[in-house]
Enzyme design. Structure first.
Site, PDB file in Angstrom:
ATOM      1  N   LYS A 191       0.817  -1.283  -0.045  1.00  0.00           N
ATOM      2  CA  LYS A 191      -0.062   0.010   0.041  1.00  0.00           C
ATOM      3  C   LYS A 191       0.862   1.290   0.128  1.00  0.00           C
ATOM      4  CE  LYS A 191      -1.915   2.684   2.983  1.00  0.00           C
ATOM      5  NZ  LYS A 191      -2.072   3.998   2.236  1.00  0.00           N
ATOM      6  N   GLU A 266       9.883   0.906  10.406  1.00  0.00           N
ATOM      7  CA  GLU A 266      10.887   2.069  10.305  1.00  0.00           C
ATOM      8  C   GLU A 266       9.923   3.359  10.513  1.00  0.00           C
ATOM      9  OE1 GLU A 266      13.989   1.662   9.586  1.00  0.00           O
ATOM     10  OE2 GLU A 266      14.034  -0.139   8.947  1.00  0.00           O
ATOM     11  N   CYS A 300      13.026  10.813   7.760  1.00  0.00           N
ATOM     12  CA  CYS A 300      12.948  10.254   8.959  1.00  0.00           C
ATOM     13  C   CYS A 300      14.348  10.483   9.733  1.00  0.00           C
ATOM     14  CB  CYS A 300      12.455   8.948   9.084  1.00  0.00           C
ATOM     15  SG  CYS A 300      13.554   7.822   7.842  1.00  0.00           S
ATOM     16  N   GLU A 397       8.735  15.066  16.744  1.00  0.00           N
ATOM     17  CA  GLU A 397       9.153  14.851  15.419  1.00  0.00           C
ATOM     18  C   GLU A 397       8.501  15.873  14.773  1.00  0.00           C
ATOM     19  OE1 GLU A 397       8.336  11.572  12.909  1.00  0.00           O
ATOM     20  OE2 GLU A 397      10.254  11.528  12.011  1.00  0.00           O
TER      21      GLU A 397
HETATM   22  P1  NAD Z   1       1.948   7.720   8.518  1.00  0.00           P
HETATM   23  O1  NAD Z   1       2.301   6.751   9.689  1.00  0.00           O
HETATM   24  O2  NAD Z   1       0.642   8.669   8.682  1.00  0.00           O
HETATM   25  O3  NAD Z   1       1.417   6.879   7.114  1.00  0.00           O
HETATM   26  C1  NAD Z   1       2.259   5.891   6.740  1.00  0.00           C
HETATM   27  C2  NAD Z   1       1.636   4.722   5.994  1.00  0.00           C
HETATM   28  O4  NAD Z   1       0.739   4.142   6.982  1.00  0.00           O
HETATM   29  C3  NAD Z   1       0.715   5.319   4.942  1.00  0.00           C
HETATM   30  O5  NAD Z   1       0.551   4.545   3.746  1.00  0.00           O
HETATM   31  C4  NAD Z   1      -0.666   5.515   5.469  1.00  0.00           C
HETATM   32  O6  NAD Z   1      -1.706   5.523   4.590  1.00  0.00           O
HETATM   33  C5  NAD Z   1      -0.613   4.138   6.244  1.00  0.00           C
HETATM   34  N1  NAD Z   1      -1.745   4.465   7.535  1.00  0.00           N
HETATM   35  C6  NAD Z   1      -2.361   5.482   7.926  1.00  0.00           C
HETATM   36  N2  NAD Z   1      -3.087   5.040   9.007  1.00  0.00           N
HETATM   37  C7  NAD Z   1      -2.964   3.575   8.978  1.00  0.00           C
HETATM   38  C8  NAD Z   1      -3.689   2.627   9.715  1.00  0.00           C
HETATM   39  N3  NAD Z   1      -4.234   2.834  10.800  1.00  0.00           N
HETATM   40  N4  NAD Z   1      -3.255   1.141   9.585  1.00  0.00           N
HETATM   41  C9  NAD Z   1      -2.263   0.918   8.519  1.00  0.00           C
HETATM   42  N5  NAD Z   1      -1.487   1.868   7.963  1.00  0.00           N
HETATM   43  C10 NAD Z   1      -2.125   2.908   8.204  1.00  0.00           C
HETATM   44  O7  NAD Z   1       3.045   8.500   8.146  1.00  0.00           O
HETATM   45  P2  NAD Z   1       3.249   9.434   6.943  1.00  0.00           P
HETATM   46  O8  NAD Z   1       2.749  10.658   7.461  1.00  0.00           O
HETATM   47  O9  NAD Z   1       3.059   8.999   5.759  1.00  0.00           O
HETATM   48  O10 NAD Z   1       4.893   9.571   7.006  1.00  0.00           O
HETATM   49  C11 NAD Z   1       5.642  10.273   8.031  1.00  0.00           C
HETATM   50  C12 NAD Z   1       6.409   9.450   9.057  1.00  0.00           C
HETATM   51  O11 NAD Z   1       6.834   8.354   8.445  1.00  0.00           O
HETATM   52  C13 NAD Z   1       7.165  10.034   9.978  1.00  0.00           C
HETATM   53  O12 NAD Z   1       6.938   9.796  11.070  1.00  0.00           O
HETATM   54  C14 NAD Z   1       8.624   9.576   9.450  1.00  0.00           C
HETATM   55  O13 NAD Z   1       9.530   9.652  10.278  1.00  0.00           O
HETATM   56  C15 NAD Z   1       8.311   8.140   9.062  1.00  0.00           C
HETATM   57  N6  NAD Z   1       9.389   7.917   8.336  1.00  0.00           N
HETATM   58  C16 NAD Z   1      10.309   6.821   8.732  1.00  0.00           C
HETATM   59  C17 NAD Z   1      11.247   6.241   7.914  1.00  0.00           C
HETATM   60  C18 NAD Z   1      12.163   5.212   8.521  1.00  0.00           C
HETATM   61  O14 NAD Z   1      12.834   4.818   7.789  1.00  0.00           O
HETATM   62  N7  NAD Z   1      12.448   5.068   9.935  1.00  0.00           N
HETATM   63  C19 NAD Z   1      11.389   6.602   6.617  1.00  0.00           C
HETATM   64  C20 NAD Z   1      10.445   7.498   6.222  1.00  0.00           C
HETATM   65  C21 NAD Z   1       9.452   8.102   7.048  1.00  0.00           C
END
Ligand code: NAD
Length: 496
Positions: A191, A266, A300, A397
């Site tokens: 997804k 991650e 991140c 963050e």
């Molecule tokens: P998010 O957690 O809102 O969403 C990430 C993904 O999860 C999206 O595809 C979203 O649609 C899905 N999602 C949302 N709610 C869900 C649920 N209840 N169940 C299952 N899936 C769900 O994050 P974001 O805003 O898209 O991305 C930013 C975050 O990602 C930041 O916190 C960043 O630090 C983190 N990030 C971490 C890394 C790493 O390698 N550690 C890399 C990139 C981003």
């Protein structure tokens, strides 16, 4: 619709498509019949639409992935998997410009970074992981039980994996998950983030063209609820790999308990950058700026907490603020743009709220601080000083171009490490010094999955990437990623 003049005909044609789901090698209408608008964050305009899947579509994708796992993908010899993955990498290179343009217009990241960083990086990731297929065997063991034995281990694919990715690096995040899963022999239900599905859909097409059998890579675009939730809870999925926020990571972990599927995460970060006075201060200040302003801080591993020795503080801060004022902020596809927009109106509001709250809690605005213009979602590169633990800007963050800077004195290393470690996160970090003793002592004390010395970034497919504490579980990249997509089976033969 008028398109940005930098877009090629190929990218425009892709944007014009009515994108569907990719299930079992076919483009499929979503059960809901619904579509989501895809926005260019540099203008706020709709540039395309994507299908909005629901749990019934996830069921279909899981069934297809199971058939492919038990059928064609398992039969294909490891060397053939390598050839397919290498062909996939070549196709990505052949379509590099189109992919970079789509990535730039959908994520806001400047085109030059998409072209020379993300697209090059995902082809490398495919080749690196593709190389493991023929090398990931098991071991034999000299056991001490009575009698004669032949014992060995087998490394086998976990099975059907669910992969959920964020919007900040749509191509990279997709490939960091797809490549090790393919190499391990798993099949995938992915997804993409609801905001940024375009490049994942395009590479899904290229995977089929490269010879990845239908059903091995399925793409279900849509919202976290219901699509992500359905993947996390699905009894037919053997492992879920998630990149995103710590909050959603926690929900995924809970949802995965039904069938105790394997979980890798991650998550977020609040990564410290520590500059000692003997460091190359010019290089350190330049790296601080790029570590927090690159991709508008939506990284991140962004270096979002800066600790500078008091003797170097003024010099470093002046250089960082100068750079913050000089960075050319603009549309990702405009020539010369160094920093693009944040991803959405929601993210724009979140970042500006943090900047405001930081000042209300006593931080000093040293550079930036405002939205730029009223079209697209642009925020000035921002530097806050006098930040401290307890302030939201320091502890949480932000995921925007906002740096929190602090001074340290001749504290001993333990105290400094304790300050750097005083965070629920533990993703990345960097140490700037010419003193090897200080560098390695700090490296051993930092609670972070990644410690960089005299750089803040080390983007190579071979280096494990992941976090301590609430920054996640498991490691992507390197052989560690293959381990996350495989099970080890011990086989013991009692010889008569
Ligand atoms: P998010 O957690 O809102 O969403 C990430 C993904 O999860 C999206 O595809 C979203 O649609 C899905 N999602 C949302 N709610 C869900 C649920 N209840 N169940 C299952 N899936 C769900 O994050 P974001 O805003 O898209 O991305 C930013 C975050 O990602 C930041 O916190 C960043 O630090 C983190 N990030 C971490 C890394 C790493 O390698 N550690 C890399 C990139 C981003």
């Amino acid at each position: 619709m008028t398109y940005h003049p930098a877009l090629s005909e190929a990218a425009k044609a892709f944007l014009k498509c009515e994108h569907q789901l990719l299930i079992d090698g076919n483009k499929v209408e979503p059960s809901s019949g619904k579509r989501t608008d895809i926005i260019d964050p540099g203008t706020g305009n709709v540039i395309s639409t994507a299908a909005e899947a629901n749990s019934a579509d996830v069921d279909k994708a899981v069934a297809a992935a199971r058939r492919a796992f038990e059928g064609p993908w398992r039969q294909i010899k490891p060397a053939e998997r390598t050839r397919i993955m290498f062909r996939f990498a070549e196709l990505i290179e052949e379509h590099a410009d189109e992919l970079a343009e789509l990535e730039s217009i959908n994520s806001g990241k400047p085109l030059v970074f998409c072209r020379n960083g993300d697209v090059v990086g995902i082809a490398e990731m495919l080749r690196y992981m593709g190389g493991w297929t023929t090398k990931m065997g098991g071991d034999t063991h000299n056991i001490s039980l009575p009698g004669e034995w032949h014992t060995y281990t087998l490394r086998e694919p976990v099975g059907v994996v669910g992969q959920i990715i964020p919007w900040n690096f749509p191509l990279n995040m997709a490939m960091w998950k797809i490549a090790p899963a393919l190499a391990a022999g798993c099949t995938i239900v992915m997804k993409p983030a609801v905001q940024t599905p375009l490049t994942a859909l395009r590479i899904g097409e290229l995977a089929l063209e490269a010879g990845v059998p239908p059903g091995v890579l399925n793409l279900v675009t849509g919202r976290g609820d219901p699509v992500g939730e359905a993947i996390a809870a699905h009894p037919g999925i053997d492992k879920v790999a998630f990149t995103g926020s710590t909050e959603v990571g926690r929900r995924i972990t809970q949802a995965a308990t039904g069938n105790l599927k394997r979980v890798s995460l991650e998550l977020g970060g609040k990564s410290p950058v520590i500059i000692f006075p003997d460091a190359d201060l010019e290089a350190a200040a330049a790296a601080v700026s790029s570590s927090i302003f690159f991709h508008a801080g939506q990284v991140c591993a962004a270096g979002s907490r800066l600790y500078v020795h008091e003797r170097a503080f003024d010099q470093v801060m002046e250089a960082v603020a100068k750079r913050a004022r000089e960075i050319r902020v603009g549309h990702g596809l405009d020539q010369g743009t160094e920093m693009g927009p944040v991803i959405s109106q929601q993210q724009l509001e979140r970042v500006t709220r943090y900047i405001q709250s930081g000042q209300e809690e006593g931080a000093t605005l040293f550079a930036g601080g405002n939205r730029i213009g009223d079209q697209g979602y642009f925020v000035q590169p921002t530097v806050l000083t006098d930040t401290k633990p307890g302030m939201a800007v320091h502890d949480e963050e932000i995921f925007g171009p906002v740096l929190c800077a602090m001074k340290f004195g001749d504290d001993d290393i333990e105290q400094l490490a304790a300050s750097a470690n005083a965070s629920p996160y533990g993703l990345a970090s960097s140490i700037w010094t010419r003193d090897l003793n200080v560098a390695h002592k700090m490296a051993s004390r930092l609670q972070a999955g990644i410690v960089n010395i005299n750089t803040h970034s080390s983007p190579d497919a071979t280096l494990p990437y992941g976090g301590y504490k609430q920054s996640g579980w498991g490691r992507e990249r390197g052989f560690d990623a293959i381990e996350m997509y495989t099970e080890v089976k011990a086989v013991a033969v009692k010889l008569s």
